[in-house]
Design a protein around this motif. Structure first.
Motif, mmCIF file in Angstrom:
data_model
loop_
_atom_site.group_PDB
_atom_site.id
_atom_site.type_symbol
_atom_site.label_atom_id
_atom_site.label_comp_id
_atom_site.label_asym_id
_atom_site.label_seq_id
_atom_site.Cartn_x
_atom_site.Cartn_y
_atom_site.Cartn_z
ATOM 1 N N LEU A 119 1.037 -1.158 0.384
ATOM 2 C CA LEU A 119 -0.289 0.371 -0.097
ATOM 3 C C LEU A 119 0.723 1.099 -0.198
ATOM 4 O O LEU A 119 0.938 2.091 -0.732
ATOM 5 C CB LEU A 119 -0.892 -0.179 0.901
ATOM 6 C CG LEU A 119 -1.994 1.307 1.161
ATOM 7 C CD1 LEU A 119 -2.798 1.316 0.132
ATOM 8 C CD2 LEU A 119 -2.840 1.495 2.839
ATOM 9 N N ALA A 120 1.984 1.179 0.705
ATOM 10 C CA ALA A 120 2.435 2.523 1.047
ATOM 11 C C ALA A 120 3.268 2.492 -0.889
ATOM 12 O O ALA A 120 3.619 4.279 -1.074
ATOM 13 C CB ALA A 120 3.855 1.936 1.835
ATOM 14 N N VAL A 121 3.967 1.590 -1.124
ATOM 15 C CA VAL A 121 4.520 1.793 -2.961
ATOM 16 C C VAL A 121 2.918 2.417 -4.105
ATOM 17 O O VAL A 121 3.564 3.372 -4.665
ATOM 18 C CB VAL A 121 4.926 0.427 -3.591
ATOM 19 C CG1 VAL A 121 5.367 0.338 -4.829
ATOM 20 C CG2 VAL A 121 5.754 -0.102 -2.382
ATOM 21 N N ALA A 126 1.265 6.967 -6.807
ATOM 22 C CA ALA A 126 0.165 7.928 -6.905
ATOM 23 C C ALA A 126 0.695 9.052 -5.895
ATOM 24 O O ALA A 126 -0.303 10.272 -5.933
ATOM 25 C CB ALA A 126 -0.755 7.548 -5.951
ATOM 26 N N ARG A 127 1.245 9.627 -5.780
ATOM 27 C CA ARG A 127 2.295 10.617 -5.634
ATOM 28 C C ARG A 127 1.662 11.531 -4.064
ATOM 29 O O ARG A 127 2.187 12.440 -3.838
ATOM 30 C CB ARG A 127 1.886 11.679 -6.958
ATOM 31 C CG ARG A 127 3.303 11.287 -7.947
ATOM 32 C CD ARG A 127 3.586 12.706 -8.538
ATOM 33 N NE ARG A 127 3.978 11.838 -9.600
ATOM 34 C CZ ARG A 127 4.126 13.016 -11.153
ATOM 35 N NH1 ARG A 127 3.427 13.914 -10.886
ATOM 36 N NH2 ARG A 127 4.842 12.660 -12.165
ATOM 37 N N ASP A 128 1.266 10.292 -3.332
ATOM 38 C CA ASP A 128 0.516 11.184 -1.766
ATOM 39 C C ASP A 128 1.982 10.522 -0.563
ATOM 40 O O ASP A 128 2.190 9.594 0.166
ATOM 41 C CB ASP A 128 -0.260 9.843 -1.604
ATOM 42 C CG ASP A 128 -1.094 10.882 -0.535
ATOM 43 O OD1 ASP A 128 -0.780 11.392 -0.117
ATOM 44 O OD2 ASP A 128 -2.314 10.091 -0.337
ATOM 45 N N THR A 129 2.548 11.255 -0.916
ATOM 46 C CA THR A 129 3.963 11.401 -0.114
ATOM 47 C C THR A 129 3.804 10.600 1.542
ATOM 48 O O THR A 129 4.082 9.548 1.970
ATOM 49 C CB THR A 129 5.107 12.132 -0.345
ATOM 50 O OG1 THR A 129 5.734 12.263 -1.657
ATOM 51 C CG2 THR A 129 6.545 11.799 0.682
ATOM 52 N N ARG A 133 4.849 7.285 3.523
ATOM 53 C CA ARG A 133 4.918 7.510 4.613
ATOM 54 C C ARG A 133 4.761 6.758 5.698
ATOM 55 O O ARG A 133 5.036 5.474 6.805
ATOM 56 C CB ARG A 133 5.954 8.973 5.164
ATOM 57 C CG ARG A 133 6.755 8.250 6.029
ATOM 58 C CD ARG A 133 7.438 9.822 6.286
ATOM 59 N NE ARG A 133 8.614 9.906 6.780
ATOM 60 C CZ ARG A 133 9.648 9.958 6.655
ATOM 61 N NH1 ARG A 133 10.156 8.829 5.733
ATOM 62 N NH2 ARG A 133 10.679 9.876 8.135
ATOM 63 N N LYS A 134 3.473 7.065 6.480
ATOM 64 C CA LYS A 134 2.611 6.763 7.184
ATOM 65 C C LYS A 134 2.152 4.823 7.165
ATOM 66 O O LYS A 134 2.252 3.999 7.598
ATOM 67 C CB LYS A 134 1.785 7.084 7.758
ATOM 68 C CG LYS A 134 0.938 8.522 7.723
ATOM 69 C CD LYS A 134 1.196 8.588 8.805
ATOM 70 C CE LYS A 134 1.043 9.446 9.845
ATOM 71 N NZ LYS A 134 1.321 9.964 11.032
ATOM 72 N N ALA A 135 1.605 4.422 5.806
ATOM 73 C CA ALA A 135 1.819 3.019 5.808
ATOM 74 C C ALA A 135 3.120 2.435 5.423
ATOM 75 O O ALA A 135 3.092 1.418 7.115
ATOM 76 C CB ALA A 135 1.028 2.944 3.690
#
Length: 150
Positions: A119-121, A126-129, A133-135
């Motif tokens: 999910l983090a990848v 999706a460019r939601d840094t 990072r939280k994931a």
């Protein structure tokens, strides 16, 4: 390899900068007046915060890379199935599609660090840094056997 080299060069430049700023803070403190001592202490705080931030980021990157290596050894790294524009950028609709799959996978197995890693990848693609990072932090915590609040 290129990313590691870039990170190392950036870290080295930051450490050099922190030493330079720290030495200026010491010089101000050595001047001995109330104003220069106050400014010197304030200037010394900046490198301390910077070193702490650099240390925490380095730990995060090392842990995330360790998870990637473990997932790769298991054959569980996400496959790059994203469509790209002629310029090589990730197609937004394609990233959203993959993200929906990864989110469903994570909702089905919320205690599996592997699903959080993937999910983090997807967030990163999706460019939601911030969410990426939280994931990744959640994946690291689950891998280490810790719990983390949502």
């Amino acid at each position: 390899m290129r990313a590691k080299l870039s990170y190392a060069v950036t870290a080295a430049v930051l450490v050099f900068y922190f030493v330079l700023v720290g030495s200026r803070g010491v010089m101000l403190i050595e001047s001995g007046t109330v104003v220069t001592v106050t400014f010197g202490i304030a200037v010394l705080i900046l490198p301390v915060i910077g070193l702490w931030f650099l240390w925490k980021n380095t730990q995060f990157v090392r842990r995330a890379n360790a998870l990637a290596a473990e997932l790769d050894a298991e054959g569980g790294l996400p496959v790059d199935e994203l469509k790209r524009t002629p310029a090589g950028r990730i197609d937004r609709d394609s990233a959203d599609e993959v993200f929906a799959k990864r989110k469903a996978e994570t909702e089905a197995a919320p205690d599996d660090w592997r699903s959080w890693f993937r999910l983090a990848v997807a967030y990163h693609d999706a460019r939601d840094t911030p969410r990426a990072r939280k994931a990744m932090q959640r994946a690291i915590a689950l891998h280490d056997g810790r719990t983390i609040e949502a």
